[in-house]
Design an enzyme around this catalytic site. Structure first.
Site, PDB file in Angstrom:
ATOM      1  N   HIS A 121       0.846  -1.202   0.000  1.00 15.71           N
ATOM      2  CA  HIS A 121       0.000   0.000   0.000  1.00 15.71           C
ATOM      3  C   HIS A 121       0.871   1.237   0.000  1.00 15.71           C
ATOM      4  O   HIS A 121       1.876   1.277   0.706  1.00 15.71           O
ATOM      5  CB  HIS A 121      -0.895   0.024   1.250  1.00 15.71           C
ATOM      6  CG  HIS A 121      -1.894  -1.086   1.251  1.00 15.71           C
ATOM      7  ND1 HIS A 121      -1.568  -2.372   1.609  1.00 15.71           N
ATOM      8  CD2 HIS A 121      -3.208  -1.097   0.905  1.00 15.71           C
ATOM      9  CE1 HIS A 121      -2.652  -3.132   1.488  1.00 15.71           C
ATOM     10  NE2 HIS A 121      -3.649  -2.386   1.056  1.00 15.71           N
ATOM     11  N   LYS A 149      -1.406  -7.949  -4.415  1.00 10.77           N
ATOM     12  CA  LYS A 149      -2.319  -6.805  -4.296  1.00 10.77           C
ATOM     13  C   LYS A 149      -1.495  -5.517  -4.193  1.00 10.77           C
ATOM     14  O   LYS A 149      -0.611  -5.422  -3.328  1.00 10.77           O
ATOM     15  CB  LYS A 149      -3.190  -6.952  -3.040  1.00 10.77           C
ATOM     16  CG  LYS A 149      -4.099  -5.748  -2.821  1.00 10.77           C
ATOM     17  CD  LYS A 149      -4.792  -5.791  -1.471  1.00 10.77           C
ATOM     18  CE  LYS A 149      -5.594  -4.530  -1.244  1.00 10.77           C
ATOM     19  NZ  LYS A 149      -6.023  -4.364   0.134  1.00 10.77           N
ATOM     20  N   LYS A 190     -15.743  22.002 -19.912  1.00  8.64           N
ATOM     21  CA  LYS A 190     -16.644  22.163 -21.065  1.00  8.64           C
ATOM     22  C   LYS A 190     -16.038  22.991 -22.198  1.00  8.64           C
ATOM     23  O   LYS A 190     -16.297  22.729 -23.360  1.00  8.64           O
ATOM     24  CB  LYS A 190     -17.948  22.817 -20.614  1.00  8.64           C
ATOM     25  CG  LYS A 190     -18.887  21.855 -19.931  1.00  8.64           C
ATOM     26  CD  LYS A 190     -20.204  22.522 -19.611  1.00  8.64           C
ATOM     27  CE  LYS A 190     -21.190  21.522 -19.076  1.00  8.64           C
ATOM     28  NZ  LYS A 190     -22.488  22.087 -18.743  1.00  8.64           N
ATOM     29  N   ASP A 201     -26.714  20.014 -23.710  1.00  4.25           N
ATOM     30  CA  ASP A 201     -27.350  20.979 -22.787  1.00  4.25           C
ATOM     31  C   ASP A 201     -28.219  21.935 -23.592  1.00  4.25           C
ATOM     32  O   ASP A 201     -29.365  22.208 -23.253  1.00  4.25           O
ATOM     33  CB  ASP A 201     -26.274  21.831 -22.076  1.00  4.25           C
ATOM     34  CG  ASP A 201     -25.724  21.150 -20.839  1.00  4.25           C
ATOM     35  OD1 ASP A 201     -26.354  20.202 -20.357  1.00  4.25           O
ATOM     36  OD2 ASP A 201     -24.642  21.569 -20.368  1.00  4.25           O
TER      37      ASP A 201
HETATM   38  P1  NAP Z   1     -20.994  28.010 -13.948  1.00  2.00           P
HETATM   39  O1  NAP Z   1     -20.396  27.956 -15.305  1.00  2.00           O
HETATM   40  O2  NAP Z   1     -20.115  27.931 -12.764  1.00  2.00           O
HETATM   41  O3  NAP Z   1     -21.840  29.382 -13.829  1.00  2.00           O
HETATM   42  C1  NAP Z   1     -22.558  29.726 -12.672  1.00  2.00           C
HETATM   43  C2  NAP Z   1     -23.172  31.102 -12.823  1.00  2.00           C
HETATM   44  O4  NAP Z   1     -23.962  31.350 -11.667  1.00  2.00           O
HETATM   45  C3  NAP Z   1     -22.145  32.218 -12.887  1.00  2.00           C
HETATM   46  O5  NAP Z   1     -22.621  33.270 -13.656  1.00  2.00           O
HETATM   47  C4  NAP Z   1     -22.042  32.633 -11.405  1.00  2.00           C
HETATM   48  O6  NAP Z   1     -21.657  33.980 -11.215  1.00  2.00           O
HETATM   49  C5  NAP Z   1     -23.483  32.507 -10.989  1.00  2.00           C
HETATM   50  N1  NAP Z   1     -23.605  32.336  -9.545  1.00  2.00           N
HETATM   51  C6  NAP Z   1     -23.041  31.380  -8.780  1.00  2.00           C
HETATM   52  N2  NAP Z   1     -23.413  31.522  -7.489  1.00  2.00           N
HETATM   53  C7  NAP Z   1     -24.225  32.625  -7.445  1.00  2.00           C
HETATM   54  C8  NAP Z   1     -24.915  33.289  -6.404  1.00  2.00           C
HETATM   55  N3  NAP Z   1     -24.858  32.853  -5.137  1.00  2.00           N
HETATM   56  N4  NAP Z   1     -25.634  34.395  -6.704  1.00  2.00           N
HETATM   57  C9  NAP Z   1     -25.693  34.843  -7.985  1.00  2.00           C
HETATM   58  N5  NAP Z   1     -25.060  34.247  -9.012  1.00  2.00           N
HETATM   59  C10 NAP Z   1     -24.339  33.146  -8.752  1.00  2.00           C
HETATM   60  O7  NAP Z   1     -22.076  26.860 -13.766  1.00  2.00           O
HETATM   61  P2  NAP Z   1     -23.048  26.234 -14.887  1.00  2.00           P
HETATM   62  O8  NAP Z   1     -22.438  25.058 -15.513  1.00  2.00           O
HETATM   63  O9  NAP Z   1     -23.544  27.312 -15.759  1.00  2.00           O
HETATM   64  O10 NAP Z   1     -24.201  25.683 -13.938  1.00  2.00           O
HETATM   65  C11 NAP Z   1     -25.077  26.575 -13.269  1.00  2.00           C
HETATM   66  C12 NAP Z   1     -26.252  25.801 -12.702  1.00  2.00           C
HETATM   67  O11 NAP Z   1     -26.979  25.231 -13.786  1.00  2.00           O
HETATM   68  C13 NAP Z   1     -25.815  24.568 -11.888  1.00  2.00           C
HETATM   69  O12 NAP Z   1     -25.686  24.882 -10.547  1.00  2.00           O
HETATM   70  C14 NAP Z   1     -26.937  23.556 -12.129  1.00  2.00           C
HETATM   71  O13 NAP Z   1     -27.871  23.639 -11.106  1.00  2.00           O
HETATM   72  C15 NAP Z   1     -27.534  24.019 -13.409  1.00  2.00           C
HETATM   73  N6  NAP Z   1     -27.331  23.024 -14.481  1.00  2.00           N
HETATM   74  C16 NAP Z   1     -28.415  22.334 -14.869  1.00  2.00           C
HETATM   75  C17 NAP Z   1     -28.313  21.413 -15.877  1.00  2.00           C
HETATM   76  C18 NAP Z   1     -29.537  20.660 -16.265  1.00  2.00           C
HETATM   77  O14 NAP Z   1     -29.448  19.794 -17.144  1.00  2.00           O
HETATM   78  N7  NAP Z   1     -30.667  20.936 -15.658  1.00  2.00           N
HETATM   79  C19 NAP Z   1     -27.105  21.177 -16.527  1.00  2.00           C
HETATM   80  C20 NAP Z   1     -25.992  21.897 -16.103  1.00  2.00           C
HETATM   81  C21 NAP Z   1     -26.131  22.828 -15.082  1.00  2.00           C
HETATM   82  P3  NAP Z   1     -20.138  34.379 -10.855  1.00  2.00           P
HETATM   83  O15 NAP Z   1     -19.427  34.496 -12.166  1.00  2.00           O
HETATM   84  O16 NAP Z   1     -20.279  35.645 -10.128  1.00  2.00           O
HETATM   85  O17 NAP Z   1     -19.577  33.265  -9.999  1.00  2.00           O
END
Ligand code: NAP
Length: 495
Positions: A111, A136, A282, A318
């Site tokens: 390990h 192992k 991404k 998406d």
């Molecule tokens: P991301 O690239 O990290 O973007 C997140 C965005 O939300 C940024 O603009 C961020 O602003 C903002 N944000 C984060 N925390 C915040 C807060 N407390 N108040 C205001 N704005 C805030 O993430 P993403 O991939 O776009 O994903 C975002 C959300 O989409 C995920 O949390 C998930 O729930 C959802 N999602 C859903 C699917 C689906 O299939 N349904 C797929 C993917 C994602 P800043 O730049 O200021 O940090």
């Protein structure tokens, strides 16, 4: 075969877990004697044992709990051999002290809880010289490629070798080893009681990954992310594969940013045929692929990669999923370009999901206003797609027909938060919350109360997973089964 490790302080609990596991289908159990508090009563543990066992008693230096003397540890191991246990686990430095006897098979183990060392082959050769039935090796994965090194070692070994990487980065090696015909892999009794970092539970191994059905020709799929968190994708894709009795498995790969290219290079040789891509890969993934579809080019982000002979092809499900969900709710004929030309959409957030949605909304002719906590990100996104912006503080002043939450606000565990105050919601507004855990976010609940049309993150998640499934398998996905899996995992089924 899966060997389930049991480590409990009391004999009674160890025996109870042992019997329970056998009832659940376990065929091999590792009894970790080092977990027993006080004197070990071997006879009590071994009498009438319901399936074969490996007896292990690990010192602290090897990641174990043994507090007694080394002399008494070795005596215990010798006694186990004399009692005729099926396997005994012996570390390299004591292997020569515990002679072969009777039918007990010897597992000679090594390990390394810090790293996967450079001299892995040399260590393996040393272990092979110690009269093993099975070698192992368990080492910590600090980089993705450590998994590949361990898997190659298993593949090339003449002596049966159980090899695995520890830690979250190493978890895939525990499953991928099955394609190479390892004698067994280790799992834990319960996922919250792992005896080694990165270990999966017996239930996860059997119910989610269907480990015992993995063969050399099993096709591998998975999600790459960092952190990997509790991704729901393995749950739904494996359920769909199993529903159709497909010889496929879907894993979680935690891939640090700096390991992305190496993963993409290694993946096809490991039988990986397709991956879901999420944060933070991404955008970065695109420059390493050979073919990119139009939506990926337009959005600048991919969430799916298919490996096909020497090609790697990027897609963005998406975007398509979000638009499908949208079209279904709005009654838009799929593909109609200017369907939203009279509508104003307010998009909250400027990350990956927001980008995919903005791309789709603009394609359908909507006027898009972006509000993001970090204003510069909103401005950048607006520039890319010719949208307007407003500040985060002034978001409620936008007169919109469509409201999209592309932020994680409202996501578990912060379920009492919403990114948009209820009194600014109007009846017949379309409210699309991309958050899917929980499905009934505060925003969704308040929008329903206001008689808005609601699209939930679960709708989008299921749609995007179904589109990925089609890309992975060329078959339609069992959508209702996928939806059920998500609802059960997020607790929404209880609502
Ligand atoms: P991301 O690239 O990290 O973007 C997140 C965005 O939300 C940024 O603009 C961020 O602003 C903002 N944000 C984060 N925390 C915040 C807060 N407390 N108040 C205001 N704005 C805030 O993430 P993403 O991939 O776009 O994903 C975002 C959300 O989409 C995920 O949390 C998930 O729930 C959802 N999602 C859903 C699917 C689906 O299939 N349904 C797929 C993917 C994602 P800043 O730049 O200021 O940090």
């Amino acid at each position: 075969m899966i060997c389930v490790s049991i480590g409990r302080g009391r004999h009674r609990h160890m025996i109870a877990e042992f019997r329970h596991l056998v009832d659940e289908g376990a065929q091999l159990v590792e009894l970790r004697l080092d977990y027993i508090n006080g004197e070990v009563n071997l006879k009590r543990l071994l009498n009438d044992r319901p399936c074969p066992v490996i007896v292990t008693c690990r010192r602290e230096q090897d990641g174990g709990m043994w507090k007694g003397s080394e002399k008494s540890r070795q005596l215990l191991l010798r006694t186990a051999v004399a009692e005729g246990v099926e396997y005994v686990d012996l570390e390299e430095d004591i292997a020569a002290e515990i002679p072969r006897f009777g039918t007990t098979k010897r597992i000679i183990s090594h390990h390394d809880f810090a790293a996967t060392p450079g001299n892995l082959d040399e260590i393996h050769r040393r272990l092979c010289r110690l009269d093993p039935d099975i070698v192992k090796i368990a080492t910590m994965a600090n980089h993705w490629h450590d998994n590949v090194r361990i898997l190659r070692l298993i593949d090339q070994s003449e002596i049966p070798t159980v090899g695995m990487c520890m830690g979250e980065i190493g978890t895939p090696s525990r499953i991928l080893a099955a394609r190479l015909g390892v004698p067994f892999t280790y799992a834990t009794f319960h996922h919250e009681r792992a005896l080694a970092p990165g270990q999966l539970s017996f239930s996860q191994m059997t119910n989610v990954y269907n480990y015992n059905m993995i063969r050399p020709d099993t096709e591998v799929f998975g999600v790459i992310a960092d952190p990997i968190g509790h991704s729901l994708s393995p749950l739904i894709h494996n359920a769909a594969f199993q529903h159709f009795k497909m010889n496929r498995v879907y894993l979680s790969f935690r891939i640090p940013r700096e390991d992305l290219l190496e993963f993409l290079t290694d993946a096809p040789d490991l039988g990986v045929r397709g991956i879901s891509v999420t944060i933070p890969h991404k955008e970065a993934v695109i420059r390493h692929l050979t073919k990119i579809d139009g939506a990926v080019l337009g959005i600048g982000a991919a969430n799916t990669v298919i490996f096909e002979s020497d090609k790697s092809i990027a897609y963005n499900t998406d975007y398509r999923a979000a638009m499908n969900s949208f079209d279904q709710t709005m009654g838009i004929v799929p593909g109609s370009k200017q369907a939203l030309s009279s509508k104003t959409a307010l998009v909250l957030g400027a990350g990956g999901v927001a980008k995919a949605l903005v791309f789709g909304l603009k394609r359908r002719g909507a006027t898009v206003v972006i509000a993001s906590r970090t204003e510069s990100r909103a401005v950048e996104l607006a520039k890319q797609f010719e949208c307007q912006t407003t500040t985060w503080e002034r978001r409620h002043t936008v007169k919109c027909d469509v409201l999209i939450n592309g932020t994680p606000v409202g996501m578990h565990p912060n379920v009492d938060e919403t990114p948009f105050e209820q009194h600014h919601l109007r009846p017949n507004m379309i409210v699309f919350d991309t958050v899917y855990n929980p499905e009934q976010t505060l925003l969704v609940k308040q929008a329903r109360e206001k008689r808005c049309k609601v699209i939930s993150g679960v709708d989008m998640f299921v749609n995007q997973a179904a589109l990925q499934f089609k890309l992975f398998t060329n078959q339609e996905a069992p959508i209702e089964l996928m939806r059920e899996q998500i609802k059960r995992a997020t607790g929404a089924a209880k609502l």
